[in-house]
Design an enzyme around this catalytic site. Structure first.
Site, PDB file in Angstrom:
ATOM      1  CG  HIS A 218      16.559  -4.105   0.261  1.00  0.00           C
ATOM      2  ND1 HIS A 218      15.444  -4.285  -0.510  1.00  0.00           N
ATOM      3  CD2 HIS A 218      16.901  -2.795   0.152  1.00  0.00           C
ATOM      4  CE1 HIS A 218      15.121  -3.131  -1.064  1.00  0.00           C
ATOM      5  NE2 HIS A 218      15.982  -2.212  -0.688  1.00  0.00           N
TER       6      HIS A 218
ATOM      7  CG  HIS B  40       8.798  -6.172   1.285  1.00  0.00           C
ATOM      8  ND1 HIS B  40       9.756  -7.117   1.092  1.00  0.00           N
ATOM      9  CD2 HIS B  40       9.163  -5.106   0.543  1.00  0.00           C
ATOM     10  CE1 HIS B  40      10.663  -6.656   0.250  1.00  0.00           C
ATOM     11  NE2 HIS B  40      10.330  -5.437  -0.089  1.00  0.00           N
TER      12      HIS B  40
ATOM     13  CB  CYS C 277       7.917  27.142  -5.401  1.00  0.00           C
ATOM     14  SG  CYS C 277       9.563  27.573  -5.953  1.00  0.00           S
TER      15      CYS C 277
ATOM     16  CG  HIS D  27      -8.977  30.348  30.933  1.00  0.00           C
ATOM     17  ND1 HIS D  27      -9.969  30.310  31.883  1.00  0.00           N
ATOM     18  CD2 HIS D  27      -7.838  30.655  31.601  1.00  0.00           C
ATOM     19  CE1 HIS D  27      -9.466  30.598  33.071  1.00  0.00           C
ATOM     20  NE2 HIS D  27      -8.161  30.807  32.929  1.00  0.00           N
TER      21      HIS D  27
END
Lengths: 852, 99
Positions: A23, A311, A624, A761
């Site tokens: 592109h 963009h 992790c 509720h």
């Protein structure tokens, strides 16, 4: 990839490795690479297509090159060899940098939008769109037109061809210079690159030739510009890839700037003035139009035909402007100056802003402000339990941008920096310099906080073309992670040098994946030393004390932790793979995936063995894997006594705040009880009930869930405000889902029980933990109560849908049952009504409901 | 009189217990014996025994959903009302049951 030498004629062939095809940005990089040479350079897609000028970004884009397509570059001339070499360097090096991946939510088209109940009940006028950037923005509608000739330019008679050509060329040169200058000044990398790409288009030979052709056909410069733009746009619009089609807007952008220059800065669309809070509506909006607006007043964007990967959208996201796209008839939705609200989170724009709508959004803003205020202290403080045990909360990351955002949210370091992405989807491995720049950016973003960089973890499941990997029947048990390094020592050496160089600029820790034995750990440490020696010889700075560690993801390591501790400085547990290998389960295989559960009691015992092994020798150990990021597991992490958890950026702040509410000794008891269970279900029941001292009962009720003096002026507002109390307290992440559930219940019959009390509720899986929220209204509101009286006290009971009758669930439900019964007694109601503030109500409820 | 009752509402969080409380409170104030079984989110609580049901003069069902184990009340004189009716007007409900 072949290169055939010829006298003054040179060819080079490559396969496009870019996800989004070639592109504008990669195309401008290619065009730039050949700019310094005198040879004629062409590029063609495949062998049969017509070659186009490689200096023309537009022509290259027009080739519509997709990932996997073969491109042939040919150069003829005196410096053909050098030109081709430059193209090659570009393709093998920086080209991939221009390949922006589509936004994560770009593919997720909006099927339908459900207005929040408050707005639904007011029959709010709205139009749905696709969400591309979240947030809420309100302002006056501003309509922006596209590339339209000013009226006076429409019928203007051209001067001489030479005069008009001069105007075109002058404008092109000026716009190009202007774009280059602004690119140099831009602070944002994205913005700078975009402006550079546009500068290329402004000087594009194909575009200029087209414009000049139109002038020679008897048009004025301005008319020629519009006609040329239409030609190019029509050509690009037929491209197969949506990404290329989205580049239409780039051409329009540059043409608009040219036209603006030619018409003497009078092009309305290029000079949109924002003088107060505004929401811009446009069918098509270019990035430059956006950049030229006064962003102080830009509150939102509502766009029609602008693609999610354009963009314009990329910019709006980096500027954090609430944005909707694919809005039908965007440019004619509202009258200029009409007040609108863009809800980028929910995916609609309110076109009829009534006082009720404005009030709803004011209240929502107040909720968000309260949430931010509540979490802010946690971001600044270290996460420490109520009994003084510290748990670092780090972030798992791939890019420097993520780290910047996470540090803002309180991340205390990068617990895992994945580096595979640098190595995948390309023809050649990344250079040392390229890697260094990438790691250095992360280290700088972490600003002195530790960064654990994991060397590349590549295997049969994520192959890289330049690595020769034999076909394996079972890649997960084959050559991956550290096991690959022996066959590609040069790749590891280069990476370790790059990492070590970055270590000179912060606190870098180096970690190897897929380590099974102490021998491998020792070997890895040796490799780090060798790389450091290279740097020392070359006189390049590095941190000689950078800790070296290994990832714990193979169960075998658990029983040799003592020996591993002799070889390395730290560990990080990757729970995902560790659990798969431990349970001998491929979690992608539905037939056995049920066994994959980190709550397997045996797995908890394994984790305990590993952590105890590291702690016994005073080594730092973190977690992790996904398990660490789930708040439900936080008591287990604290109970294990790990030094750190590393989680996704969005979870950092919530987890830091949650640590502060825990008691480490109670967490240890909980872990012991969980490890003694026989089934994951039993463990999960314990986890739902929570650790002892955070208390089954106290957690139902908290003064922060009680609001006295609420200004809610309708049943809708009161219910939403009570739910928002849960949201602010972190008990639900989806207030709207809870709201829907409450109103579904309300539809059977009103929860106004009379005497000015109501008990709305629900059971909803959007609720994290059984919760009672209380709202005392300044002015009672109509509720459709049994006795017809308005309601002044709202008690919201929210229960997770999965809450079972057994275990901790029963205790919670008993409290609610007791409360329901108490409400039938006048003395109780009088006590609640008489309590002056949140604390008094909390105390009264605790006493009456028997909560210690 | 001896009364047995069952209360049950759709979510079983609040109104089941409110109705139970109102029926108990009102019947006792009127000098009757009452036992109320709740069928809520926690399942069946204060489950009525066969003996209690057999000895009762009347059964009251203050329910918005089906009563579980309804067969226990076969041949028993009973009235059925909505949960909110028992909360709003417990005396009326008792009267309807002939109390």
């Amino acid at each position: 990839m072949t290169t055939r030498a010829d006298s003054h004629r040179e060819r080079y062939q490559f396969v496009c490795a870019l996800h989004n095809g070639v592109h504008a940005r990669p195309a401008s990089m290619l065009a730039e690479s050949v700019a310094p040479f005198t040879s004629e350079v062409t590029i063609a897609k495949g062998i049969d297509s017509t070659p186009v000028n490689a200096r023309s970004v537009l022509s290259i884009v027009g080739l519509d090159v997709h990932k996997g397509d073969v491109c042939v570059v040919a150069a003829t001339g005196a410096d053909a060899v050098q030109a081709i070499a430059a193209v090659r360097t570009c393709v093998e090096g920086r080209l991939a940098e221009g390949d922006e991946l589509p936004a994560p939510d770009a593919a997720r088209a909006q099927a339908s939008v459900k207005l929040p109940i408050t707005l639904r009940k007011q029959n709010t006028r709205h139009v749905a769109g696709r969400r591309v950037c979240g947030g809420v923005g309100a302002g006056a509608g501003v309509l922006v037109k596209g590339l339209v000739l000013p009226a006076e330019a429409l019928d203007a008679k051209p001067g001489s061809t030479n005069e008009e050509l001069g105007v075109v060329r002058g404008a092109a040169a000026w716009v190009r210079e202007d774009l280059e200058r602004r690119s140099g000044l831009a602070h944002d990398r994205m913005e700078a690159e975009l402006l550079r790409a546009h500068a290329q288009i402004a000087g594009d030979p194909a575009l200029l030739a087209e414009i000049e052709g139109q002038v020679r056909g008897g048009r004025t410069a301005a008319q020629a510009l519009v006609a040329a733009a239409e030609q190019f746009v029509a050509r690009l619009r037929t491209a197969a890839s949506a990404y290329i089609r989205d580049r239409v807007v780039d051409v329009q952008d540059v043409c608009m700037q040219l036209l603006d220059r030619v018409t003497g800065g009078k092009l309305e669309a290029m000079n949109v003035r924002l003088e107060r809070d505004s929401v811009v509506f446009a069918e098509m909006l270019t990035a430059n139009q956006l950049l030229r607006m006064d962003r102080r007043f830009l509150r939102g964007l509502v766009l029609g035909g602008v693609g999610a990967t354009s963009h314009t959208v990329i910019l709006s996201r980096s500027l954090r402007i609430p944005t909707l796209i694919d809005v039908p008839g965007a440019a004619s939705l509202v009258g200029a100056g009409e007040q609108v609200v863009v809800d980028g989170d929910a995916g609609f724009v309110v076109t009829g802003v009534t006082p009720g709508v404005a009030r709803y959004y004011e209240r929502q803003k107040r909720t968000m402000d309260r949430l931010t205020a509540r979490l802010a202290p946690a971001a600044l403080k270290a996460a420490v339990t109520s009994d003084g045990v510290r748990l670092e909360v780090g972030v798992n990351a791939t890019l420097a941008d993520e780290v910047v955002a996470a540090v803002d949210r309180g991340a205390e370091g990068v617990g895992l920096l994945r580096t595979e992405l640098l190595f995948l989807d390309r023809q050649t491995p990344p250079t040392e310099q390229e890697q260094f720049e990438s790691y250095d950016a992360v280290v700088r973003a972490a600003a002195g906080r530790p960064v654990i960089i994991r060397t590349f973890d590549i295997g049969g499941d994520k192959p890289a073309t330049y690595l020769t990997m034999p076909k394996e029947d079972n890649p997960f048990l084959g050559v991956r992670g550290l096991r690959l390094y022996e066959k590609h020592p040069e790749l590891l050496r280069t990476q370790l040098r790059a990492i070590s160089r970055a270590s000179a600029f912060g606190k870098v820790k180096i970690m190897a994946p897929m380590v099974a034995t102490p021998t491998e750990a020792a070997w890895f440490r040796e490799q780090v030393r060798d790389a450091q020696k290279d740097l020392a010889t070359a006189g390049v700075a590095f941190d000689a004390g950078a800790p070296v560690g290994v990832m714990i993801e193979i169960p075998a390591t658990a029983l040799v932790m003592d020996q591993l501790c002799e070889e390395v400085d730290f560990f990080s547990i990757g729970t995902n793979d560790l659990c798969q290998y431990w349970m001998a389960v491929d979690r992608g295989n539905a037939a056995v995936a049920g066994l994959y559960n980190p709550h397997q009691p045996s797995f908890l015992r394994l984790l305990r063995t590993i952590v105890d092994g590291a702690r016994a020798r005073g080594k730092w150990i973190g977690v992790c894997g996904e398990m660490a990021g789930d708040r439900v597991n936080l008591p287990l992490m604290v109970g294990l006594g790990v030094d750190e958890i590393s989680v996704s950026p969005g979870e950092v702040l919530k987890l830091k705040a949650a640590v502060q509410a825990l008691d480490a000794s109670a967490c240890r008891e909980l872990l012991a009880a969980a490890a003694a269970c026989r089934t994951p279900a039993a463990v999960e029941t314990l986890l739902r009930a929570g650790p002892r001292s955070s208390g089954t009962h106290e957690s139902i009720l908290d003064a922060e869930l009680i609001e006295v003096g609420s200004d809610a002026c309708s049943k809708e507002e009161a219910i939403r405000e009570a739910i928002d109390l849960l949201f602010i307290a972190g008990r639900t992440n989806d207030a709207q889902a809870v709201e829907e559930a409450v109103w579904a219940r309300e539809a059977t019959y009103s929860t106004g029980l009379g005497y000015g009390f109501a008990v709305p509720h629900c059971k909803s899986d959007a609720v994290a933990t059984p919760t009672l929220a209380v709202l005392k209204l300044r002015t009672p509101v109509e509720w459709g109560s049994m006795d017809g009286l308005p309601v002044g006290i709202v008690m919201l009971l929210a229960v997770p849908a999965s809450e079972s009758a057994g275990g901790g669930g029963a205790a919670h439900m008993k409290v609610f049952a007791k409360l329901a019964r108490k409400l039938m007694h006048e003395e109780f109601r009088a006590r609640v009504e008489g309590a002056a503030n949140s604390e008094a109500i909390a105390a009264c409820l605790r006493e009456e409901l028997g909560l210690a | 009189m001896k009364i047995v009752a069952v209360t049950a509402c759709p979510t079983g969080i609040a109104h089941t217990y409110m109705a139970a409380e109102m029926l108990e409170k009102t019947a006792k104030a009127m000098g009757h014996q009452i036992r109320v079984e709740t069928q809520g989110a926690m399942g069946i609580e204060n489950e009525l025994t066969t003996k209690e049901i057999a000895e009762a003069d009347v059964a009251i069902f203050a329910v918005d959903i089906e009563v579980e184990h309804l067969e226990r009340f076969k041949d028993k004189k009973s009235v059925r009302v909505g949960v909110s009716e028992a909360i709003k007007n417990p005396k009326g409900v008792l009267a309807k049951a002939g109390v």
